[in-house]
Write an enzyme that holds these catalytic residues in place. Structure first.
Site, PDB file in Angstrom:
ATOM      1  N   HIS A 154       0.819  -1.222   0.000  1.00  0.00           N
ATOM      2  CA  HIS A 154       0.000   0.000   0.000  1.00  0.00           C
ATOM      3  C   HIS A 154       0.849   1.266   0.000  1.00  0.00           C
ATOM      4  O   HIS A 154       0.367   2.333  -0.356  1.00  0.00           O
ATOM      5  CB  HIS A 154      -1.035  -0.009   1.135  1.00  0.00           C
ATOM      6  CG  HIS A 154      -0.507   0.311   2.489  1.00  0.00           C
ATOM      7  ND1 HIS A 154       0.203  -0.578   3.252  1.00  0.00           N
ATOM      8  CD2 HIS A 154      -0.583   1.443   3.243  1.00  0.00           C
ATOM      9  CE1 HIS A 154       0.518  -0.016   4.404  1.00  0.00           C
ATOM     10  NE2 HIS A 154       0.065   1.213   4.425  1.00  0.00           N
ATOM     11  N   GLU A 192       7.539   5.317  13.077  1.00  0.00           N
ATOM     12  CA  GLU A 192       6.199   5.241  13.655  1.00  0.00           C
ATOM     13  C   GLU A 192       6.257   5.513  15.151  1.00  0.00           C
ATOM     14  O   GLU A 192       7.199   5.068  15.824  1.00  0.00           O
ATOM     15  CB  GLU A 192       5.586   3.863  13.435  1.00  0.00           C
ATOM     16  CG  GLU A 192       5.326   3.544  11.979  1.00  0.00           C
ATOM     17  CD  GLU A 192       4.518   2.265  11.832  1.00  0.00           C
ATOM     18  OE1 GLU A 192       3.288   2.356  11.733  1.00  0.00           O
ATOM     19  OE2 GLU A 192       5.122   1.178  11.832  1.00  0.00           O
ATOM     20  N   ASP A 211       8.248  -6.618   7.942  1.00  0.00           N
ATOM     21  CA  ASP A 211       6.994  -5.862   7.963  1.00  0.00           C
ATOM     22  C   ASP A 211       7.078  -4.605   7.100  1.00  0.00           C
ATOM     23  O   ASP A 211       6.168  -4.294   6.340  1.00  0.00           O
ATOM     24  CB  ASP A 211       6.675  -5.487   9.423  1.00  0.00           C
ATOM     25  CG  ASP A 211       5.299  -4.852   9.580  1.00  0.00           C
ATOM     26  OD1 ASP A 211       4.407  -5.183   8.788  1.00  0.00           O
ATOM     27  OD2 ASP A 211       5.126  -4.032  10.497  1.00  0.00           O
ATOM     28  N   HIS A 216       7.678  -2.019   1.826  1.00  0.00           N
ATOM     29  CA  HIS A 216       7.415  -0.578   1.774  1.00  0.00           C
ATOM     30  C   HIS A 216       8.672   0.260   1.474  1.00  0.00           C
ATOM     31  O   HIS A 216       8.680   1.096   0.583  1.00  0.00           O
ATOM     32  CB  HIS A 216       6.820  -0.095   3.102  1.00  0.00           C
ATOM     33  CG  HIS A 216       5.538  -0.776   3.492  1.00  0.00           C
ATOM     34  ND1 HIS A 216       4.705  -1.394   2.594  1.00  0.00           N
ATOM     35  CD2 HIS A 216       4.934  -0.923   4.707  1.00  0.00           C
ATOM     36  CE1 HIS A 216       3.650  -1.889   3.231  1.00  0.00           C
ATOM     37  NE2 HIS A 216       3.771  -1.623   4.514  1.00  0.00           N
TER      38      HIS A 216
END
Ligand code: BG6
Length: 425
Positions: A154, A192, A211, A216
């Site tokens: 995404h 994050e 992850d 990403h």
């Protein structure tokens, strides 16, 4: 074309937090043709409860099907339930824990639900290392043609990630400067402030490298390094990203760091866990335009701020200052350039300022999952990861995976740390 979207795992975290809100917005915008949604879940659940606050937008479009995805007989039930006519497409979205994916794919294949124009939408992790990714890709290829497979990352679909491409393709000044002749270093980061948010099992099997870095960050790096032609055809983007990744060399563990936030082991109830919640890698490319440019990828949970950006640092023309071009992926989506300007006043003093563009606060930036779903429905594959890209990223990470597996213990950091402090400690 009429679309039926089958979501396996409709009650799960991803479907609830990302897919349903995205679908609600898509349906409200209303320009993707006729859509019906089938939510698959193992337990019997009330549709009203599953749709929650999106009930109002999704009610007429959605229905629920209770089935056991491990039971091959239930796929006949699914097939009858779908009853797609000629020319209609069915999209199967696997929003399920990774251990279920292979069986679902197999059962879809065996029940004939794999026929074009049907599509398979897969979520990461795409394997846990090079060998398992290859196995997963081979298994998928037995049942679905690569053209039917949409591997979701995404981050590629974030508005500002697309802007890395658009900006580079359309702004001549930067096209001329886009190489090691003028660029000193590239930093890609996804920091994050949240911790693992209770996703204990998922995170214990995954860790930050799998992850966030494998997909990403590698994809943001690939967008930054890819050789964008004068006339950009977006359909060629996966091939351009793959070419960029092929020149990035396998990571040297000596220049890579991993760490875990304090309290993680208690949270996952595993006193021996060495799973990393922070990673910083230094990579290099052998492409003639990029050799000699340090490429840094950094991510971490429970840091002092949430910030995802691609920072392109230009070579200095004199002592101290480097101009940086920053793609602010999130938050405050926009682009900024650090400049030196004269300080107002009688003295000839210099000061650092930013030239920046931020999307106006009233602009609605589509969520990445809206873009993912719209592109999958309309058959645009430019923002999905090809099997080649997935395999190459695992190849790049393989040396650090090996080195970290054989290491005892892991450095820790306090929750709320600044990422520089972790790197420098
Ligand atoms: C997901 C990761 O892919 O991305 C999560 O599994 C992470 O751990 C999330 O928190 C971050 O996504 P975003 O879009 O909020 O930056």
């Amino acid at each position: 074309m009429k679309t039926t979207l089958v979501i396996f795992g409709i009650t799960g975290h991803l479907a609830q937090s990302k897919l349903l809100p995205a679908l609600a917005n898509i349906i409200e915008a209303g320009d993707i043709g006729e859509l019906s949604i089938i939510g698959v879940s193992r337990r019997e659940v009330e549709q009203f409860t599953v749709l929650g606050e999106h009930h109002h937008q999704l009610n007429g479009t959605t229905s629920m099907l209770q089935m056991d995805v491990e039971n091959p007989d239930d796929y006949a039930k699914l097939k009858d339930y779908i009853s797609a006519g000629e020319g209609e497409q069915v999209l199967f979205y696997l929003s399920v824990p990774p251990e279920y994916a292979a069986n679902i794919i197999e059962h879809l294949g065996q029940s004939g639900l794999n026929r074009a124009p049907n599509k398979l939408l897969l979520e990461k992790p795409f394997g846990t290392d090079l060998a398992s990714a290859q196995e997963m890709i081979d298994h998928t290829a037995k049942h679905f043609d690569e053209s039917q497979v949409y591997r979701i990352d995404h981050y590629l679909a974030k508005e500002m990630a697309q802007n890395v491409v658009m900006f580079r393709a359309t702004n001549a000044i930067f096209r001329h400067l886009w190489s090691n002749k003028y660029i000193e270093s590239v930093d890609v980061m996804a920091l994050e402030s949240v911790d693992i948010e209770g996703r204990v099992d998922f995170y214990e099997q995954t860790g930050a490298l799998r992850d966030i870095v494998q997909g990403h960050l590698m994809q943001l790096l690939a967008l930054t390094l890819s050789d964008i032609p004068d006339e950009l055809n977006w359909d060629t983007l996966p091939a351009l990203r793959l070419m960029a990744l092929e020149s990035v060399q396998p990571a040297d563990p000596r220049y890579c760091k991993h760490a875990q936030y304090q309290g993680y082991r208690d949270e996952v109830n595993n006193p021996d866990s060495n799973v990393e919640t922070f990673v910083s890698l230094k990579l290099e490319s052998t492409d003639e335009n990029w050799s000699g440019v340090p490429l840094t990828l950094t991510t971490g949970k429970a840091l002092d701020a949430k910030k995802t950006e691609v920072r392109v640092n230009f070579k200095r023309s004199h002592d101290a200052h480097s101009n940086s071009l920053v793609f602010k992926i999130q938050p405050d989506e926009g682009i900024s350039i650090d400049l030196l300007v004269k300080k107002a006043g009688y003295e000839r003093e210099v000061q650092s300022q930013k030239l920046s563009y931020m999307y106006p606060s009233d602009t609605r930036l589509p969520e990445a999952y809206e873009q993912v779903l719209v592109d999958a429905i309309t058959g645009r594959k430019s923002l999905f990861a090809s099997s080649g890209e997935v395999l190459r990223s695992w190849e790049i990470l393989a040396p650090v995976q090996r080195a970290w597996q054989s290491q005892d213990g892991i450095q820790t950091y306090k929750k709320g740390s600044d990422y520089h402090d972790i790197i420098n400690s």
